[in-house]
Enzyme design. Structure first.
Site, PDB file in Angstrom:
ATOM      1  N   ASP A 158       0.834  -1.201   0.000  1.00  0.00           N
ATOM      2  CA  ASP A 158       0.000   0.000   0.000  1.00  0.00           C
ATOM      3  C   ASP A 158       0.871   1.254   0.000  1.00  0.00           C
ATOM      4  OD1 ASP A 158      -2.456  -1.628   0.423  1.00  0.00           O
ATOM      5  OD2 ASP A 158      -1.380  -2.135   2.249  1.00  0.00           O
ATOM      6  N   HIS A 186      -5.086  -3.394   5.993  1.00  0.00           N
ATOM      7  CA  HIS A 186      -4.761  -3.656   4.588  1.00  0.00           C
ATOM      8  C   HIS A 186      -6.050  -4.070   3.885  1.00  0.00           C
ATOM      9  CE1 HIS A 186      -2.806  -4.998   0.974  1.00  0.00           C
ATOM     10  NE2 HIS A 186      -3.319  -6.200   1.115  1.00  0.00           N
TER      11      HIS A 186
END
Lengths: 321, 321
Positions: A158, A186
């Site tokens: 990410d 996440h």
């Protein structure tokens, strides 16, 4: 000669297929000449794992001391310096997310008990298989012999995505961007936060509308975008992020990092969750970066991600001691 | 800042998927800080190539200056320092090998004419797509503006496999084995020859029966063995070998190498074939290692591989000027 023992779970999958060769081509471990690699996957994948072992051998890597493939988690985890937990049950068609979470809770609790039994307290565990934060939570709670700080979950994908999307917007190189933070889970509730970002040590000015309407949702949904275009989920980029994550843990980092760690009340976030926070990481471990100013918009998003993780924790509560 | 232009064909395939991230993670080019990467594949693969580009960007590689995906070979090849030709038509069920050779001859002749038109004579071309040697032959004959020595075909996968199989037999590490030679075609007629092999500069003694009955056929059929076990053909190990091949060409090598090159009468092999020979490679180019003693058994096998390549050349003769 310094040799480390590395175990990778879900070894027959696409992420592992990218990860294994990447790791061997240039070891991310400090002061390490070679590795003993153990590849774990389910019984039905053993034939394919043998083929994978052949391919690894066929690369003639000077970094490979030995390679073993197995479906026996106890043998696989034993004496591991690092366990990279890539394996998880994927979501099948029509499956509820809560059922997926429960199926994986079951897998990760089983593996946690084995890790707790056969591994030394210095073993480091990186959780990649989704839902990564909640899988890591179950793992953490069920491995009392492993210190919390040795178990982290992957958020680097990410962070890399966020950096790359920002770099493209401001037409700069990714390596010149520092202090990109990802908060939370996440998942699509993750919070990429560039309020502290620097470009070559200078503050970056991008307008709030772009951040709120484009940047944040684009990072949050990037995984879906990859699937839409490739017809397959991210594999090589996930593997690259795992490589970076290992490198950061083993060698430390000069920059701010975001890893999923066990919370203990930082930034008003509920304690006892696996949550991505801004960290300084050295070879001695990590420290949460404190006293960052968080604006109301980001704060609201962080609360949403926390809420999602609390809900996930609630779903798996019977797997927590 | 030194930047190289790299083009990869067949970019939507599995070998390229392993190769691209491997190259970017640790550039195999000397004195090179970043690369401009161009990914070429057929029109139907463009959507998937965009997804691949996203994944590459998501790795936040500091080695990537720019990335472009295209189905236009002329744009892709233009200004390339290296063209890695991974793309080829695969054999479909029930297809005759001669038809496969002809289909690829057509593809490689088309691409050769474009390379000849738009590339500078310093462009280096590495042919991977099978039948690699004959594809490289067509490419070589149809690019009069590119020196023969700048076009090579991949044999490193075979050399790596041979080293690894020998290392396992003698229970030694691959990096301690030198002077492994592969002669001939990248096919089941290839000739792995360990008669000159050294282990840490000492001669290796292994018995002839093992060499003839186990070693040689095992190396020759390794590709098939991988398919049998994985259900998929070699991808990451092929990519790793391509990486090694680039590294050898760009940086030279301290050891003996085997690349497919244009013959000019060495070792009584017909001139004007793309054939794997033992080479010393420096940054200035390659030199065939001369006057090696070749025993009768190996000599016979080399002749068989030569015969196969002559037959392939005969099949594609209408594609040669």
């Amino acid at each position: 000669m310094n040799i480390k023992n590395i175990c990778i779970t879900g070894a027959a999958g696409n992420i592992a297929y990218s990860l294994i060769f990447r790791v061997l081509s240039n070891l991310p471990f400090k002061n390490t000449d070679k590795i003993n690699l153990t590849l774990l996957d389910i019984t039905q994948s053993q034939k394919s794992l043998i083929g994978l072992r052949y391919e690894v051998e066929d690369c003639a890597f000077s970094t490979l001391n030995s390679i073993e493939v197995t479906d026996n988690a106890e043998n696989a985890f034993q004496e591991s310096d690092y366990i990279i937990m890539v394996g998880a049950k994927p979501r099948s068609k029509g499956m509820e997310r809560s059922d997926l979470i429960l199926d994986n809770a079951n897998i990760f609790k089983t593996q946690a008990l084995i890790i707790d039994k056969v591994c030394s307290p210095s073993t480091k565990v990186i959780v990649v298989g989704n839902p990564a934060n909640t899988n890591a939570l179950i793992l953490n709670y069920n491995t009392p012999s492993i210190p919390n700080r040795n178990i982290t979950s992957l958020m680097k994908l990410d962070q890399n995505r966020a950096k790359s999307i920002l770099a493209e917007k401001i037409n700069e190189q990714v390596e010149d961007i520092q202090q990109m933070i990802i908060w939370g889970n996440h998942s699509t509730t993750q919070v990429p936060d560039l309020s502290n970002c620097l470009l070559n040590a200078e503050q970056i000015n991008v307008d709030d509308i772009w951040i709120q309407n484009t940047f944040i949702p684009k990072v949050q949904k990037r995984g879906g975008e990859i699937i839409e275009f490739r017809g397959l989920s991210s594999a090589a980029s996930a593997a690259s992020a795992i490589y970076d994550h290992i490198n950061i843990i083993d060698n430390g980092s000069n920059s701010w990092e975001s890893l999923g760690i066990m919370t203990s009340g930082e930034y008003d976030i509920e304690s006892g969750l696996m949550f991505s926070l801004p960290l300084n990481v050295t070879t001695e471990g990590y420290q949460v970066i404190k006293d960052l100013k968080i604006d109301t918009y980001i704060k609201t998003l962080i609360k949403l991600s926390e809420k999602e993780l609390l809900k996930e924790r609630d779903i798996v509560k019977s797997y927590l001691p």
